[in-house]
Write a protein that holds these residues in place. Structure first.
Motif, short mmCIF file in Angstrom:
data_model
loop_
_atom_site.label_atom_id
_atom_site.label_comp_id
_atom_site.label_asym_id
_atom_site.label_seq_id
_atom_site.Cartn_x
_atom_site.Cartn_y
_atom_site.Cartn_z
N GLY A 183 -26.86 -24.77 -44.47
CA GLY A 183 -26.19 -23.98 -43.43
C GLY A 183 -24.89 -24.64 -43.01
O GLY A 183 -24.31 -25.47 -43.74
N LEU A 187 -24.01 -26.91 -40.89
CA LEU A 187 -23.88 -28.36 -40.74
C LEU A 187 -23.19 -28.97 -41.96
O LEU A 187 -22.28 -29.81 -41.83
CB LEU A 187 -25.29 -28.97 -40.55
N CYS A 209 -24.47 -12.25 -43.60
CA CYS A 209 -24.75 -13.43 -44.43
C CYS A 209 -25.23 -14.51 -43.49
O CYS A 209 -24.43 -15.10 -42.75
CB CYS A 209 -23.47 -13.86 -45.14
N ARG A 230 -28.76 -17.14 -41.94
CA ARG A 230 -30.16 -17.52 -41.88
C ARG A 230 -30.89 -16.41 -41.13
O ARG A 230 -30.35 -15.85 -40.18
CB ARG A 230 -30.32 -18.86 -41.14
N LYS A 234 -30.09 -15.83 -34.87
CA LYS A 234 -29.02 -15.01 -35.44
C LYS A 234 -29.11 -13.55 -35.03
O LYS A 234 -28.24 -12.75 -35.39
CB LYS A 234 -29.03 -15.15 -36.97
N GLY A 269 -29.61 -13.23 -47.04
CA GLY A 269 -30.14 -14.23 -46.12
C GLY A 269 -31.53 -14.66 -46.49
O GLY A 269 -32.18 -14.05 -47.34
N GLN A 270 -31.96 -15.72 -45.84
CA GLN A 270 -33.36 -16.12 -45.98
C GLN A 270 -33.79 -16.84 -44.73
O GLN A 270 -32.97 -17.30 -43.95
CB GLN A 270 -33.58 -16.97 -47.23
N GLU A 315 -27.26 -18.03 -51.77
CA GLU A 315 -26.33 -17.94 -52.91
C GLU A 315 -24.90 -18.10 -52.42
O GLU A 315 -24.30 -17.17 -51.91
CB GLU A 315 -26.45 -16.55 -53.58
N GLU A 360 -24.93 -19.18 -30.36
CA GLU A 360 -24.21 -19.64 -31.56
C GLU A 360 -23.33 -20.82 -31.18
O GLU A 360 -22.27 -20.65 -30.58
CB GLU A 360 -23.36 -18.50 -32.13
#
Ligand SMILES: Nc1ncnc2c1ncn2[C@@H]1O[C@H](COP(=O)(O)OP(=O)(O)O[C@H]2O[C@H](CO)[C@@H](O)[C@H](O)[C@H]2O)[C@@H](O)[C@H]1O
Length: 500
Positions: free
Chosen positions: A21, A23, A301, A303, A308, A331-332, A359, A380
């Motif tokens: 992500g 970070l 796009c 997480r 989110k 996303g996942q 991806e 956020e």
């Protein structure tokens, strides 16, 4: 002070070596920006399998026979322009799955040891235990490396200024009190202003109480985390440290996120010929199995987590599609949210396209081909995808929280007439206001003059690292200057704080 300032950055992710992500984007870009401003950063990272496979010329600079029960070594290398120290500890890091989660999505049970070991070894480097290099500042990022500041603070010998950056307060690394003995910290560390946290151990808490200076990744988030609703249980401590807290906005790596030279997209373009995005849009629609038409294409796009706000969007999709919106989603995360999007794509073939997974190339293509990027976050800290959206002419639609509030100019009557609107903001984060924001975005999209002006204003805005990196440089300079001969930190004066 002669020579560059020497900073040890401790992090569990660093792009392009390992990323889950934002970070990684920050710890990957900031050192390069700081290099241009006279700071030498060396990054200390875990030797995950994927990191080890990317090393080029590793040298062993320190070995451990027993680091949290395992054999380990610190390797030094230089990869992708980064000087790095890697904790090579196969017991902890040579495994399949992700950096924090196993293949079933559960936290690795030994995370406390894995990131305890990372922190302990990083503290050794900070305390001058390598012959080849001694940093002047240790800078830890998020809970995974936060304990390094406690190890430095409670060390018997040596000390250097300690900076803690919060990228996300929602993840804290909380563990049972019984691990305390195994951390190898002195008894006095078991205290309210030490590592103890509600009867257990908190790694983030330990970092916050051990840091000389705390930063977070936007000015608005720095204010928000002082309130109970955003402080995630740490607002008391953060308020106590208010004089040491700074909000420094993230930048973006404009070499990596650069539409004129982006290798992942079909048609490279710049602010001057951004109409060429059309080809990218067409290809993105094909990639996501969407109809080719003129309806606005929203991309997501992200997480897939509560933070989110994508669950709110899920609730609304059946209403938004008939209004003429199309969606490409990548996303996942949370399984229920992933399943929800997949089911919605089945209900609306050609109007909703979903890919579950991580991806990087697709993330670039979404920014280059989408009309608008939706970021309905409940909170956020900074957010990077809205900044990529600005640079790519993909108009951000965001909640007015944290860094999203600091970086997007809402399209109201005044900003549209002045030509300085860059996106759409809404508040509070709930389905009703999200729906209104999407409706407003569709209207703006259909007003071609207004829409083009928003795209152009976004592409003109500059969120590259220059300015923010300069603030970190000032901070490093000040904390070094405020360490006295006894190696204790004198808090920064009010005048210096104001100047930072
Ligand atoms: N499925 C997927 N496939 C490919 N790429 C994907 C992806 N999902 C997300 N990404 C990418 O991951 C990054 C996410 O950036 P965010 O700023 O949203 O960070 P995140 O919430 O992870 O991190 C936290 O740290 C950052 C950095 O400080 C803060 O900006 C943020 O607010 C805070 O929550 C972007 O580069 C995005 O393109």
């Amino acid at each position: 002070m002669s020579g560059p300032i020497r900073v040890l950055s401790v992090t569990s992710e660093l792009y392009p070596l390992i990323k889950t992500g934002g970070l990684a984007d920050v710890t990957g870009a900031l050192p390069l920006a700081l290099k241009d401003q006279g700071v030498e950063v060396r990054s200390f990272i875990p030797g995950y399998r994927s990191v080890m496979s990317k090393l080029e010329n590793p040298r062993v600079v320190k070995t451990y026979n027993n680091l949290f029960g395992s054999k380990a070594a610190i390797l030094a290398d230089e990869v992708a322009g980064h000087k790095i120290y890697v904790l090579d500890c196969p017991d902890f890091f040579d495994r399949s799955g992700g950096p924090y989660l196993d293949e079933n999505g559960a936290d690795w049970e030994d995370n406390w040891q894995r990131f305890g070991a990372l922190s302990k070894a990083a503290a050794d480097v900070a305390l001058g235990k390598l012959k080849e290099w001694e940093p002047q500042v240790i800078h830890a990022h998020d809970w995974q490396s936060a304990l390094s500041l406690a190890y430095v603070r409670y060390a018997n010998f040596g000390n250097i200024p300690r900076i803690m950056t919060i990228h996300n307060l929602a993840f804290q690394g909380r563990y049972d009190a019984k691990i305390f003995k195994k951390l190898g910290l002195p008894k006095k560390a078991w205290a309210m202003n030490g590592v103890e946290y509600y009867g257990g151990i908190g790694y983030m808490k330990a970092g916050l109480s051990s840091a000389d200076v705390i930063t977070t990744v936007s000015p608005t988030y720095a204010r928000e985390i002082r309130r109970p609703e955003n402080g995630m249980g740490l607002d008391g401590l953060i308020n106590h440290r208010e004089n040491d807290l700074y909000g420094i906005l993230n930048g973006i790596d404009d070499d990596v996120w650069n539409p004129p030279e982006d290798p992942y997209i079909t048609k490279q373009y710049s602010a001057r010929n951004y109409q060429m995005r059309r080809q990218n849009r067409f290809d993105l629609e094909t990639e996501f199995g969407l109809f080719h038409d003129e309806d606005p294409l929203f991309v997501i796009c992200s997480r897939m987590t509560w933070q989110k706000g994508v669950d709110m969007l899920l609730e609304l999709l059946d209403e938004l599609v008939p209004m003429g919106a199309k969606f490409a989603v990548l996303g996942q995360g949370d399984n229920a949210i992933e399943r929800g999007f997949l089911a919605a794509s089945q209900r609306h073939p050609g109007r909703i396209g979903v890919k579950v997974g991580y991806e990087e190339p697709i993330a670039h293509r979404m920014q280059a081909g989408g009309d608008a990027i939706l970021i309905p976050s409940r909170f956020e800290p900074c957010g990077l995808t809205q900044l990529y959206g600005l640079r790519y002419g993909c108009v951000p639609v965001v909640t007015r929280v944290g860094g999203l509030a600091d970086t997007i100019i809402d399209a109201n009557e005044a900003s549209v007439s002045l030509g300085c609107a860059t996106g759409v903001q809404f508040y509070p984060p709930d389905p009703f206001h999200l729906k209104q924001a999407v409706v407003r975005t569709i209207k703006l999209y259909n007003d071609k003059t207004a829409w083009k002006s928003m795209q152009r204003a976004g592409m003109r805005s500059d969120f590259s690292w220059g300015r923010s990196a300069a603030r970190y440089v000032d901070l490093y300079r000040q904390v070094i200057a405020n360490y006295d001969a006894k190696k204790t930190f004198r808090p920064l004066s009010r005048a210096i704080r104001a100047a930072l």
